[in-house]
Design a protein around this motif. Structure first.
Motif, PDB file in Angstrom:
ATOM      1  N   SER A  10       4.973  -6.139  -2.163  1.00 49.85           N
ATOM      2  CA  SER A  10       4.484  -5.628  -0.882  1.00 49.85           C
ATOM      3  C   SER A  10       5.356  -6.079   0.282  1.00 49.85           C
ATOM      4  CB  SER A  10       3.040  -6.088  -0.647  1.00 49.85           C
ATOM      5  OG  SER A  10       2.986  -7.467  -0.301  1.00 49.85           O
ATOM      6  N   MET A  11       6.092  -7.180   0.104  1.00 45.05           N
ATOM      7  CA  MET A  11       6.935  -7.698   1.170  1.00 45.05           C
ATOM      8  C   MET A  11       8.257  -6.952   1.271  1.00 45.05           C
ATOM      9  SD  MET A  11       6.071 -11.689   0.396  1.00 45.05           S
ATOM     10  CE  MET A  11       6.707 -12.440   1.898  1.00 45.05           C
ATOM     11  N   HIS A  12       8.547  -6.070   0.321  1.00 46.42           N
ATOM     12  CA  HIS A  12       9.741  -5.241   0.352  1.00 46.42           C
ATOM     13  C   HIS A  12       9.364  -3.837   0.822  1.00 46.42           C
ATOM     14  CE1 HIS A  12      10.786  -8.550  -2.337  1.00 46.42           C
ATOM     15  NE2 HIS A  12      12.051  -8.300  -2.066  1.00 46.42           N
ATOM     16  N   SER A  13      10.338  -3.127   1.355  1.00 44.07           N
ATOM     17  CA  SER A  13      10.044  -1.852   1.993  1.00 44.07           C
ATOM     18  C   SER A  13       9.398  -0.860   1.031  1.00 44.07           C
ATOM     19  CB  SER A  13      11.335  -1.259   2.575  1.00 44.07           C
ATOM     20  OG  SER A  13      12.345  -1.182   1.585  1.00 44.07           O
ATOM     21  N   GLN A  14       9.879  -0.792  -0.233  1.00 43.84           N
ATOM     22  CA  GLN A  14       9.305   0.181  -1.161  1.00 43.84           C
ATOM     23  C   GLN A  14       7.837  -0.101  -1.445  1.00 43.84           C
ATOM     24  OE1 GLN A  14      11.765  -1.874  -1.948  1.00 43.84           O
ATOM     25  NE2 GLN A  14      13.597  -0.741  -2.541  1.00 43.84           N
ATOM     26  N   GLY A  15       7.470  -1.383  -1.412  1.00 42.08           N
ATOM     27  CA  GLY A  15       6.098  -1.740  -1.735  1.00 42.08           C
ATOM     28  C   GLY A  15       5.091  -1.063  -0.833  1.00 42.08           C
ATOM     29  N   ARG A  43      -2.911  -9.332   0.752  1.00 40.83           N
ATOM     30  CA  ARG A  43      -2.678 -10.139   1.956  1.00 40.83           C
ATOM     31  C   ARG A  43      -2.635 -11.622   1.616  1.00 40.83           C
ATOM     32  NH1 ARG A  43      -5.476 -12.963   5.930  1.00 40.83           N
ATOM     33  NH2 ARG A  43      -4.537 -12.797   8.015  1.00 40.83           N
ATOM     34  N   ALA A  44      -3.608 -12.082   0.831  1.00 37.97           N
ATOM     35  CA  ALA A  44      -3.653 -13.507   0.472  1.00 37.97           C
ATOM     36  C   ALA A  44      -2.420 -13.918  -0.321  1.00 37.97           C
ATOM     37  CB  ALA A  44      -4.924 -13.793  -0.323  1.00 37.97           C
ATOM     38  N   LEU A  45      -1.989 -13.067  -1.254  1.00 34.84           N
ATOM     39  CA  LEU A  45      -0.857 -13.420  -2.103  1.00 34.84           C
ATOM     40  C   LEU A  45       0.461 -13.340  -1.332  1.00 34.84           C
ATOM     41  CD1 LEU A  45      -1.988 -11.570  -5.344  1.00 34.84           C
ATOM     42  CD2 LEU A  45      -2.063 -14.030  -4.894  1.00 34.84           C
ATOM     43  N   ALA A  46       0.575 -12.395  -0.402  1.00 30.23           N
ATOM     44  CA  ALA A  46       1.788 -12.304   0.406  1.00 30.23           C
ATOM     45  C   ALA A  46       1.905 -13.508   1.338  1.00 30.23           C
ATOM     46  CB  ALA A  46       1.792 -10.999   1.207  1.00 30.23           C
ATOM     47  N   LEU A  47       0.803 -13.915   1.954  1.00 29.07           N
ATOM     48  CA  LEU A  47       0.828 -15.080   2.831  1.00 29.07           C
ATOM     49  C   LEU A  47       1.163 -16.345   2.042  1.00 29.07           C
ATOM     50  CD1 LEU A  47      -2.250 -14.382   5.149  1.00 29.07           C
ATOM     51  CD2 LEU A  47       0.180 -14.067   5.671  1.00 29.07           C
ATOM     52  N   ALA A 102       8.293  -0.630   9.014  1.00 35.90           N
ATOM     53  CA  ALA A 102       7.481  -0.994  10.167  1.00 35.90           C
ATOM     54  C   ALA A 102       6.091  -1.498   9.792  1.00 35.90           C
ATOM     55  CB  ALA A 102       7.355   0.198  11.115  1.00 35.90           C
ATOM     56  N   ALA A 103       5.641  -1.205   8.579  1.00 36.37           N
ATOM     57  CA  ALA A 103       4.267  -1.552   8.184  1.00 36.37           C
ATOM     58  C   ALA A 103       4.162  -2.998   7.734  1.00 36.37           C
ATOM     59  CB  ALA A 103       3.809  -0.619   7.064  1.00 36.37           C
ATOM     60  N   GLN A 104       2.968  -3.571   7.910  1.00 35.68           N
ATOM     61  CA  GLN A 104       2.676  -4.892   7.347  1.00 35.68           C
ATOM     62  C   GLN A 104       2.540  -4.756   5.822  1.00 35.68           C
ATOM     63  OE1 GLN A 104       2.560  -7.852   8.637  1.00 35.68           O
ATOM     64  NE2 GLN A 104       2.658  -7.355  10.821  1.00 35.68           N
ATOM     65  N   PRO A 105       2.869  -5.795   5.065  1.00 37.95           N
ATOM     66  CA  PRO A 105       2.821  -5.688   3.599  1.00 37.95           C
ATOM     67  C   PRO A 105       1.481  -5.213   3.046  1.00 37.95           C
ATOM     68  CG  PRO A 105       4.014  -7.658   4.238  1.00 37.95           C
ATOM     69  CD  PRO A 105       3.458  -7.073   5.500  1.00 37.95           C
ATOM     70  N   TRP A 106       0.368  -5.650   3.629  1.00 40.36           N
ATOM     71  CA  TRP A 106      -0.941  -5.290   3.068  1.00 40.36           C
ATOM     72  C   TRP A 106      -1.529  -4.033   3.708  1.00 40.36           C
ATOM     73  CZ3 TRP A 106       0.258  -9.757   5.709  1.00 40.36           C
ATOM     74  CH2 TRP A 106      -0.262  -9.892   6.990  1.00 40.36           C
ATOM     75  N   LEU A 107      -0.733  -3.337   4.526  1.00 37.20           N
ATOM     76  CA  LEU A 107      -1.115  -2.056   5.106  1.00 37.20           C
ATOM     77  C   LEU A 107      -2.460  -2.112   5.825  1.00 37.20           C
ATOM     78  CD1 LEU A 107      -0.067   0.275   2.128  1.00 37.20           C
ATOM     79  CD2 LEU A 107       1.251  -0.248   4.195  1.00 37.20           C
TER      80      LEU A 107
END
Length: 604
Positions: free
Chosen positions: A463-468, A26-30, A566-571
């Motif tokens: 994580s910001m891409h769908s496969q992640g 979450r921290a790295l995606a933000l 539909a999911a947030q990157p950090w699930l």
């Protein structure tokens, strides 16, 4: 972001790595939203200097000096000279094959050394990956002296074709009677074409690194077609590349590609503009309407409609508008410095757009209906469309590059998870010209924690891409103590093992896992890989597998692309739904299939 200082994530390096993986992601995606990789501008400057000096200045200088087309600084003397066009294509292939063009440097995961390619391809004993198992004389995964000689011969044949003077032909003089520089001699192209194919059949990495899916057809056109047909065939080729890439963006993946790509752009310093590509930063960083518009209007629509207009238009101003649009399109991609850094490819395509459609307009007898035979036109179209069509229907058989899915977001991908301390075993691989990327960074003076966090930034990006979202879901499901493990983005990590990656998961599939395992001998449970294939164009799911390097495939299944998107990157709501289609009996749970795991490996 300073010239020499990076925008490092605002975390406490002494405690950050002790946080649960979900909190780190979450921290790295933000942080990625506002700063991308956060690389210092000095790194981007190095890429720009390489692009301007080695590629553009060097390429034009060599092409003009060996063709007698006038001084390189007088663009009006050479921009529409056919031999300069041919030699710039050959120059690009040469640099790509050496490894100093795309997938070069720190933005591609190459820190020390910054070049992969030739350091691996010209060294016996390094890992070799064949494209298809059924091709005779390609068994094994070790590069031999013969492989090295084929590769060096390929480089030499390209250099000869670039440096040799041209030769006029009757078909050229028929259309351009005043031309004195000629064309690249067809006989000099036979060796590069043959070696392109032989190297590729022995090692798909070389073929893909040299962008054979696009440049090999061009070399064939140069060698066998009369001048007018060659120009028209080149137009068909570039249009197919554009339209194929545009069609591949029709699905749900591509909207997720644009925001992190824009966020990584050093030419866009305004955080407000970057945030606008996300729904509600920092609470919801799924793509916004702005991102969807840029993706499918500025991207998909432009990439499908504009090339078709260019192929058919006989109006000068309409053609000029289309050329400007596609040049801007490629310059925009260049400005974002995507992680595979295909800068040379984009600059070449910008030039090819001008050369082909303004230098040789459709209305002057270079239109698609002016080819010498309609049957030849049909044959070229069918041949060029074969792998894109097959690759979109059966992505397990074809790399995403010949499938023409550049930047589409619909890629085979993977994450690697190592038990504590196990990653260091990779450094025991013999004949490997590099060490693990973490060790490359520490050798450059990075503190170990800083080096680790730097590498984990790629996890935030994935994580910001769908496969992640699906890949992380698999890790959470299969590794209870995941927070203690080392997780790596496979696209980056495999660079240090094979010298190249362009976002293609086929370069780190079961073949690479088996090759590494044979050299390292991981114990069961030390190296777990979660891997997913691209989405077929006619399905709404992606097929995944979970692999233990020592035991083989543990589980296969699918997830719905809609659930991943539909999911947030950090699930924050937990893993996305996963449908298991097969599981080893000793892993736990009922096995829906009785097939052994190794009978269902993805073919190449």
């Amino acid at each position: 972001m300073g010239f020499k200082t990076a925008d490092f994530p605002p975390v406490d390096t002494t405690t950050f790595l002790d946080l649960p993986l979900r909190e780190r992601i979450r921290a790295l995606a933000l942080h990625w939203v506002e700063y991308g990789f956060g690389s210092p501008k000095m790194i981007h400057s190095v890429y720009i200097v390489k692009l301007l000096v080695l590629y553009m200045f060097g390429g034009v200088l060599v092409a003009t000096a060996t063709s007698g087309t006038g001084p390189f600084w007088d663009i009006g003397q050479w921009w529409n000279e056919p031999i300069v066009y041919q030699k710039l294509v050959l120059w690009t292939v040469l640099l790509e094959a050496i490894g100093v063009a795309g997938s070069w440097g720190p933005l591609a995961g190459k820190f020390k050394p910054m070049t992969g390619g030739v350091l691996f391809f010209a060294r016996p004993g390094t890992i070799r990956l064949r494209p298809w198992r059924r091709v005779p004389c390609t068994n094994g995964d070790t590069r031999t002296v013969v492989d090295v000689l084929l590769y060096l011969g390929f480089l030499a044949s390209l250099a000869v074709a670039v440096l040799a003077p041209g030769q006029t032909t009757a078909s050229l003089l028929e259309r351009l009677p005043d031309n004195t520089s000629g064309l690249v001699r067809p006989e000099l192209l036979i060796a590069p074409i043959v070696l392109y194919i032989l190297c590729g059949l022995r090692d798909k990495t070389i073929f893909l690194a040299a962008r054979g899916e696009q440049y090999l057809p061009a070399l064939v056109f140069f060698a066998v077609l009369p001048f007018t047909d060659m120009i028209i065939a080149a137009k068909l080729l570039i249009v197919l590349v554009w339209v194929g890439a545009g069609v591949s963006k029709f699905g749900k993946h591509f909207t997720n590609v644009v925001p992190p790509m824009v966020s990584n752009s050093p030419s866009l310093p305004f955080t407000g503009v970057k945030r606008a590509h996300y729904r509600d930063f920092p609470r919801d960083i799924r793509p916004s309407g702005v991102a969807a518009f840029l993706a499918h209007v500025g991207g998909t629509t432009v990439e499908v409609i504009t090339p078709i207009v260019l192929l058919l238009s006989t109006d000068y101003w309409l053609t000029m508008a289309g050329v400007v649009m596609m040049v801007v399109f490629h310059l925009f991609i260049t400005s974002t410095f995507p992680l595979a850094v295909p800068l040379e490819w984009n600059i070449l395509f910008a030039y090819l757009t001008v050369f082909l459609f303004l230098g040789f307009p459709n209305g002057d007898g270079y239109g698609v209906f002016d080819m010498s035979s309609p049957w030849l036109t049909l044959a070229i179209v069918v041949a060029l469309a074969f792998f894109p069509v097959l690759g979109n229907l059966r992505p397990d058989l074809v790399s995403f590059l010949p499938s023409m899915r550049q930047y589409a977001g619909n890629w085979a991908s993977a994450l690697w998870a190592f038990a504590p301390g196990a990653e260091a075993k990779l450094n025991t691989i013999e004949h490997r010209p590099t060490v693990n990327q973490l060790d490359q960074l520490t050798a450059m003076g990075y503190e170990p924690a800083v080096a680790e966090i730097t590498m984990q930034q790629t996890l935030g990006w994935r994580s910001m891409h769908s496969q992640g979202r699906g890949l992380f879901s698999l890790l959470y499901k299969h590794i209870p103590e995941l927070d203690r493990w080392t997780v790596r983005e496979a696209e980056f990590a495999c660079n240090s093992l094979i010298g190249f990656n362009f976002g293609d998961g086929h370069l780190h599939n079961l073949d690479l896992i088996a090759a590494v395992q044979a050299r390292v001998g991981f114990a069961p449970g030390e190296w777990i890989v979660v891997w997913v294939e691209s989405q077929p164009i006619h399905k709404d799911t992606q097929e995944y597998m979970v692999v233990d390097a020592a035991l083989g495939v543990l589980e296969r299944g699918t997830w719905k692309v809609a659930d991943a998107v539909a999911a947030q990157p950090w699930l924050p709501d937990g893993p996305i739904p996963l449908r298991v289609s097969w599981r080893r009996e000793d892993v736990g749970g009922a096995a829906p299939s009785a097939r052994p795991a190794d009978e269902r490996q993805p073919a190449e």
